[in-house]
Design a protein around this motif. Structure first.
Motif, PDB file in Angstrom:
ATOM      1  N   LYS A 197       0.830  -1.220   0.000  1.00 28.31           N
ATOM      2  CA  LYS A 197       0.000   0.000   0.000  1.00 28.31           C
ATOM      3  C   LYS A 197       0.856   1.257   0.000  1.00 28.31           C
ATOM      4  O   LYS A 197       0.454   2.297  -0.497  1.00 28.31           O
ATOM      5  N   CYS A 198       2.031   1.170   0.623  1.00 31.93           N
ATOM      6  CA  CYS A 198       2.911   2.344   0.764  1.00 31.93           C
ATOM      7  C   CYS A 198       3.949   2.422  -0.352  1.00 31.93           C
ATOM      8  O   CYS A 198       4.808   3.312  -0.304  1.00 31.93           O
ATOM      9  N   SER A 199       3.899   1.488  -1.300  1.00 28.96           N
ATOM     10  CA  SER A 199       4.964   1.391  -2.314  1.00 28.96           C
ATOM     11  C   SER A 199       6.331   1.515  -1.648  1.00 28.96           C
ATOM     12  O   SER A 199       7.208   2.294  -2.095  1.00 28.96           O
ATOM     13  N   ALA A 200       6.516   0.776  -0.573  1.00 33.95           N
ATOM     14  CA  ALA A 200       7.750   0.860   0.221  1.00 33.95           C
ATOM     15  C   ALA A 200       8.948   0.383  -0.594  1.00 33.95           C
ATOM     16  O   ALA A 200       8.825  -0.525  -1.408  1.00 33.95           O
ATOM     17  N   VAL A 201      10.107   0.985  -0.337  1.00 28.66           N
ATOM     18  CA  VAL A 201      11.320   0.514  -1.021  1.00 28.66           C
ATOM     19  C   VAL A 201      11.802  -0.790  -0.400  1.00 28.66           C
ATOM     20  O   VAL A 201      12.627  -1.489  -0.976  1.00 28.66           O
ATOM     21  N   GLY A 202      11.269  -1.121   0.781  1.00 30.16           N
ATOM     22  CA  GLY A 202      11.611  -2.392   1.402  1.00 30.16           C
ATOM     23  C   GLY A 202      10.906  -2.561   2.731  1.00 30.16           C
ATOM     24  O   GLY A 202      10.290  -1.620   3.239  1.00 30.16           O
ATOM     25  N   TYR A 203      10.979  -3.772   3.256  1.00 28.93           N
ATOM     26  CA  TYR A 203      10.400  -4.049   4.573  1.00 28.93           C
ATOM     27  C   TYR A 203      11.078  -5.287   5.145  1.00 28.93           C
ATOM     28  O   TYR A 203      11.664  -6.082   4.402  1.00 28.93           O
ATOM     29  N   LEU A 204      11.015  -5.415   6.479  1.00 27.86           N
ATOM     30  CA  LEU A 204      11.621  -6.575   7.123  1.00 27.86           C
ATOM     31  C   LEU A 204      10.838  -6.905   8.392  1.00 27.86           C
ATOM     32  O   LEU A 204      10.592  -6.017   9.215  1.00 27.86           O
ATOM     33  N   ALA A 205      10.475  -8.194   8.504  1.00 27.09           N
ATOM     34  CA  ALA A 205       9.725  -8.619   9.688  1.00 27.09           C
ATOM     35  C   ALA A 205      10.645  -9.315  10.674  1.00 27.09           C
ATOM     36  O   ALA A 205      11.528 -10.091  10.276  1.00 27.09           O
ATOM     37  N   ASN A 257      19.089   0.876   5.736  1.00 24.98           N
ATOM     38  CA  ASN A 257      20.072   1.902   5.372  1.00 24.98           C
ATOM     39  C   ASN A 257      20.534   1.725   3.924  1.00 24.98           C
ATOM     40  O   ASN A 257      20.670   2.690   3.174  1.00 24.98           O
ATOM     41  N   GLU A 258      20.711   0.450   3.532  1.00 26.47           N
ATOM     42  CA  GLU A 258      21.158   0.175   2.162  1.00 26.47           C
ATOM     43  C   GLU A 258      20.051   0.503   1.157  1.00 26.47           C
ATOM     44  O   GLU A 258      20.272   1.177   0.162  1.00 26.47           O
ATOM     45  N   LYS A 259      18.837   0.022   1.469  1.00 25.11           N
ATOM     46  CA  LYS A 259      17.713   0.235   0.540  1.00 25.11           C
ATOM     47  C   LYS A 259      17.364   1.711   0.396  1.00 25.11           C
ATOM     48  O   LYS A 259      16.950   2.166  -0.669  1.00 25.11           O
ATOM     49  N   LEU A 260      17.489   2.451   1.504  1.00 24.79           N
ATOM     50  CA  LEU A 260      17.103   3.870   1.491  1.00 24.79           C
ATOM     51  C   LEU A 260      18.281   4.772   1.114  1.00 24.79           C
ATOM     52  O   LEU A 260      18.114   5.973   0.944  1.00 24.79           O
ATOM     53  N   ASP A 261      19.466   4.166   1.052  1.00 28.25           N
ATOM     54  CA  ASP A 261      20.691   4.935   0.822  1.00 28.25           C
ATOM     55  C   ASP A 261      20.849   6.016   1.897  1.00 28.25           C
ATOM     56  O   ASP A 261      21.082   7.198   1.600  1.00 28.25           O
ATOM     57  N   GLY A 262      20.685   5.591   3.145  1.00 31.36           N
ATOM     58  CA  GLY A 262      20.776   6.510   4.290  1.00 31.36           C
ATOM     59  C   GLY A 262      19.387   6.822   4.829  1.00 31.36           C
ATOM     60  O   GLY A 262      18.461   7.046   4.049  1.00 31.36           O
ATOM     61  N   ILE A 263      19.273   6.826   6.157  1.00 33.93           N
ATOM     62  CA  ILE A 263      17.964   7.070   6.794  1.00 33.93           C
ATOM     63  C   ILE A 263      17.915   8.528   7.269  1.00 33.93           C
ATOM     64  O   ILE A 263      18.657   8.923   8.164  1.00 33.93           O
ATOM     65  N   ASP A 264      17.042   9.315   6.618  1.00 34.43           N
ATOM     66  CA  ASP A 264      16.929  10.743   6.970  1.00 34.43           C
ATOM     67  C   ASP A 264      15.956  10.950   8.131  1.00 34.43           C
ATOM     68  O   ASP A 264      16.090  11.905   8.891  1.00 34.43           O
ATOM     69  N   ILE A 265      14.938  10.078   8.190  1.00 32.26           N
ATOM     70  CA  ILE A 265      13.878  10.232   9.193  1.00 32.26           C
ATOM     71  C   ILE A 265      13.689   8.879   9.878  1.00 32.26           C
ATOM     72  O   ILE A 265      13.502   7.861   9.203  1.00 32.26           O
ATOM     73  N   LEU A 266      13.762   8.901  11.200  1.00 28.88           N
ATOM     74  CA  LEU A 266      13.517   7.671  11.961  1.00 28.88           C
ATOM     75  C   LEU A 266      12.264   7.881  12.805  1.00 28.88           C
ATOM     76  O   LEU A 266      12.185   8.842  13.568  1.00 28.88           O
ATOM     77  N   VAL A 267      11.305   6.965  12.648  1.00 29.18           N
ATOM     78  CA  VAL A 267      10.114   7.016  13.505  1.00 29.18           C
ATOM     79  C   VAL A 267      10.136   5.783  14.405  1.00 29.18           C
ATOM     80  O   VAL A 267       9.937   4.656  13.948  1.00 29.18           O
ATOM     81  N   ASN A 268      10.432   6.016  15.682  1.00 34.45           N
ATOM     82  CA  ASN A 268      10.451   4.931  16.673  1.00 34.45           C
ATOM     83  C   ASN A 268       9.032   4.751  17.197  1.00 34.45           C
ATOM     84  O   ASN A 268       8.610   5.422  18.138  1.00 34.45           O
ATOM     85  N   ASN A 269       8.302   3.834  16.546  1.00 36.14           N
ATOM     86  CA  ASN A 269       6.888   3.659  16.888  1.00 36.14           C
ATOM     87  C   ASN A 269       6.585   2.312  17.542  1.00 36.14           C
ATOM     88  O   ASN A 269       5.646   2.219  18.333  1.00 36.14           O
TER      89      ASN A 269
END
Ligand code: NAD
Length: 243
Positions: A45-53, A70-82
Motif C-alpha cells: 500500500k505504501c509502495s515501500a522501497v523495502g520491509y523486514l519482519a 540503510n542500504e535500501k534507502l541509501d541513508g535514513i533521513d527520518i527515523l520514527v520509533n513507533n
C-alpha cells in the motif's frame, strides 16, 4: 531528491498510518514489524522501497534491520520509533521477565536505532527523529507502571538528544497519544480488563484519538517547516493532560 524514512511497528495501527502518510507525501519509506503477512500488505500500500519482519528485541534482528533499511534507502533521513508494547498488570503480579521485555522494546530499541542513524544525519546536516511515547508516560497509569515508566524514559532521551544534536541540523521530538483503537488496546476493552465508557468519560473531549491525527503530526514534524521544533514532548490526547 526525496527524503527517506524508517518506521518501526508499521505493520498495523498508528505505525501503518504513519508509513502511509509519509509515502503519500513523497518520502521513500522502509517498514518494519513482526507480522510478515500484514507487513507485506502494508508495504504494498505504501509502495515501500523495502520491509523486514522480525523481533526488535533480538539484537541481531535490530542490526540486520538497520543495515538493510540503510542500504535500501541509501541513508535514513527520518527515523520514527513507533514499535511498542503495553502491559496491563498490577505490580506484584508482573512477571520479572516483562521488565526487560518492555524496557527493551519501548526505550532501549529507540536509543539503539538513534545511535545507528545519527552518523548519516550528521553527515547530511539534516535529520528528523520522531518517537512515539504515550500520555501514560506523562501522567502515569495505574496497573501500567512498567509501560508508563518506559514511555517516560523517552522524554529524557528526546530532550537530551535534542540538545546534543541541535547544532547538526537534527531535530528529535516525542508524540504522546491518548487512547487510540488499535490491536494494542482493543483486547483490553474486548476482554473487559478496562471499561471503555469509563475510560472515555475521563477524556475531556470524550473520544478516542484517531491514527490519522498522530500521522498528520508526525508528517509535520518530519518536514522542513518544523525545523524550530525540537526536544518537545507533545501530548495528542484530547485533553487528558494539559501539562
Ligand atoms: P499496534 O499493536 O497496532 O502496533 C504495534 C506495532 O509494534 C506493530 O507493528 C508490532 O508489529 C510492533 N511490535 C510490537 N512488538 C514488537 C517487537 N518485539 N519487535 C518488532 N516490532 C514489534 O499498536 P499501536 O497502538 O499502533 O502502537 C504504536 C505505538 O503507539 C506504540 O509505541 C504504543 O505504545 C503507542 N501508543 C499507543 C496508544 C493506543 O492507545 N493504541 C496510545 C499511546 C501510545
Amino acid at each position: 531528491m526525496s527524503r527517506t524514512a524508517l518506521i518501526t511497528g508499521s505493520s498495523s495501527g498508528i505505525g501503518a498510518d504513519i508509513a502511509l502518510k509519509l509515502s503519500q507525501a513523497g518520502y521513500k519509506v522502509f517498514l518494519a514489524g513482526r507480522n510478515e503477512a500484514r507487513l507485506t500488505e502494508q508495504a504494498g500500500k505504501c509502495s515501500a522501497v523495502g520491509y523486514l519482519a522480525g523481533d526488535l528485541n533480538d539484537d541481531n534482528f535490530l542490526k540486520e534491520l538497520y543495515l538493510f533499511a540503510n542500504e535500501k534507502l541509501d541513508g535514513i533521513d527520518i527515523l520514527v520509533n513507533n514499535a511498542g508494547i503495553y502491559i496491563w498488570s498490577a505490580i506484584e503480579k508482573t512477571d520479572q521477565s516483562k521488565i526487560s521485555e518492555v524496557f527493551k522494546l519501548n526505550l532501549q530499541v529507540p536509543f539503539n536505532l538513534c545511535r545507528l542513524v545519527v552518523p548519516h544525519m550528521k553527515t547530511k546536516r539534516w535529520g528528523r527523529i520522531i518517537n512515539i511515547g504515550s500520555i501514560s508516560g506523562v501522567v502515569g497509569e495505574a496497573n501500567a507502571s512498567l509501560y508508563s515508566a518506559s514511555k517516560a524514559g523517552l522524554i529524557g532521551l528526546t530532550k537530551s538528544l535534542a540538545l546534543e544534536l541541535a547544532e547538526h541540523g537534527i531535530t528529535i521530538n516525542l508524540v504522546n497519544p491518548g487512547w487510540v483503537k488499535t490491536t494494542m488496546t482493543e483486547p483490553l476493552f474486548a476482554n473487559e480488563t478496562l471499561d471503555e465508557s469509563e475510560q472515555i468519560d475521563m477524556v475531556p473531549q470524550r473520544r478516542w484519538i484517531e491514527p490519522y491525527e498522530v500521522s498528520t503530526l508526525v508528517k509535520y514534524l518530519a518536514s522542513d517547516n518544523a525545523v524550530g521544533i525540537t526536544g518537545q514532548s507533545i501530548n495528542l490526547c484530547a485533553g487528558l493532560s494539559l501539562g
